[in-house]
Design an enzyme around this catalytic site. Sequence first.
Site, mmCIF file in Angstrom:
data_model
loop_
_atom_site.group_PDB
_atom_site.id
_atom_site.type_symbol
_atom_site.label_atom_id
_atom_site.label_comp_id
_atom_site.label_asym_id
_atom_site.label_seq_id
_atom_site.Cartn_x
_atom_site.Cartn_y
_atom_site.Cartn_z
ATOM 1 N N GLU A 164 0.842 -1.200 0.000
ATOM 2 C CA GLU A 164 0.000 0.000 0.000
ATOM 3 C C GLU A 164 0.876 1.249 0.000
ATOM 4 O O GLU A 164 0.898 2.045 0.939
ATOM 5 C CB GLU A 164 -0.965 -0.066 1.188
ATOM 6 C CG GLU A 164 -1.951 -1.224 1.009
ATOM 7 C CD GLU A 164 -2.843 -1.490 2.199
ATOM 8 O OE1 GLU A 164 -3.602 -2.461 2.154
ATOM 9 O OE2 GLU A 164 -2.785 -0.724 3.188
ATOM 10 N N GLU A 168 -7.729 5.529 4.935
ATOM 11 C CA GLU A 168 -7.542 4.824 3.665
ATOM 12 C C GLU A 168 -7.453 5.850 2.541
ATOM 13 O O GLU A 168 -8.132 6.882 2.576
ATOM 14 C CB GLU A 168 -8.756 3.922 3.376
ATOM 15 C CG GLU A 168 -8.958 2.794 4.379
ATOM 16 C CD GLU A 168 -8.140 1.553 4.042
ATOM 17 O OE1 GLU A 168 -7.393 1.582 3.041
ATOM 18 O OE2 GLU A 168 -8.248 0.575 4.801
HETATM 19 ZN ZN LIG Z 1 -4.120 -2.001 4.397
#
Ligand SMILES: [Zn+2]
Length: 505
Positions: A244, A412
């Site tokens: 990520e 996020e």
């Molecule tokens: Zn994650």
Amino acid sequence: MAERSQTAPEAGNDMGNDDAIGGNVSKYIVLPAGYCGQPKKGDLIFDACFESGNLGRVEQVSEFEYDLFIRPDTCNPRFRVWFNFTVENVKESQVREIVDVFRVVLRVIFNIVNFSKTKSLYRDGMAPMVKSTSRPKWQRLPPKNVYYYRCPDHRKNYVMSFAFCFDREEDIYQFAYCYPYTYTRFQHYLDSLQKRNLDYFFREQLGQSQQRQLDLLTITSPENLREGAEQKVVFITGRVHPGETPSSFVCQGIIDFLVSQHPIARVLREHLVFKIAPMLNPDGVYLGNYRCSLMGFDLNRHWLDPSPWAHPTLHGVKQLIVQMYNDPKTSLEFYIDIHAHSTMMNGFMYGNIFEDEERFQRQAIFPKLLCQNAEDFSYSSTSFNRDAVKAGTGRRFLGGLLDHTSYCYTLEVSFYSYIIGGTTAAVPYTEEAYMKLGRNVARTFLDYYRLNPLVEKVAIPMPRLRKEKPPPSKHPFLRGPASNYPNGKGDKRRSVNHKDPSNPF
Ligand SMILES: [Zn+2]
């Protein structure tokens, strides 16, 4: 895609064959079927033996089509999403000849055939990243050249195919799932910060992973670190999931802003102590894993009982947080863990669900304020949950451990794009846009603690401001700006600040 030739190796049990992938391809030369001589120009060479590289296997389908297999995370074959590899030995003259004579562009087709996820932003226009020796800036491929579909040749697995025109024979081309951000880049970044000898930036090694160091940064005015000082702490972590990579850009945006001379940053440093562990899974980042550590653990499912030998970085961070929690002089006010999302657009948050309605409402304030500061942050995508599967996450575990005055979030950000309110067009994220989200996260603490009036005073050189206690609140747990809008309604003064010409955002 093209029919598979009779002579090409059998693509076979795609998912089941993952155990045949032992590591990354290393300068792997694809020779034409049946040809045993020296490689010629145009016999593509694939490589992923470099930091954060990932490509496990290559199979030629036809002269211009290749099946590519992601190498699963080390010690955990379940996760196959991140890819990052180079291609060289391109035959440019062949391409030019065809372009000139037939007026068509010769394209090579790459099929990534063993994704472990089915839902993907590839359906919504996401495209792989590419750069090359002569064009070293990462770019997204045109979405029209990318296809995501269930493939009958691969057990109906989802396959992402992209067409690409190699146009410079001498170039090495690199393809990746998203903008890479390596452990070495991170270390160089921290080294450069350290060289500035800032008296409000401190770097220490909090622990050691199996192979690499876990860095912890403290950013605050030195006065807040003197013996016996009371501290309001904001704790931020990133890259627990190594694939990520946007997490690192957001985190760097936060750090860059907090160490800057911007008046807002100076006020934040005066009032808060920022503890940041930007790379919780350094081994996974180095290895090019998507989700796991070197030993194959999803560290964000082990907060309940991290082991010092199996999850050393997590163990170190948790110990520090528990120690701070038990220190009466320290008030751990925020915990934010930064991730990237593979199926959602925008930035958004996950928070916890509490029986106490008032606490629940108070928790919504920070994301609402962030939504006003960052055009790419979506409050409507922000959600609060207590799913059993998320019980081992940092956000859930610390939400249960810390008292009712602390807020724990997962931040996020999309791997792909954001949609600005009132429009429908997706704006692809750039490295700079991810960093800007980080700056806006940092700046939102100013609004949360209602420190805005102090900014103008700090902007003009003047004697040092005394630390002010927040005004007493009706509710002992409501502090700063939160006390005036427990329902999450924005402070009217915010709009005034928004027009402040000194505001760089
Ligand atoms: Zn994650």
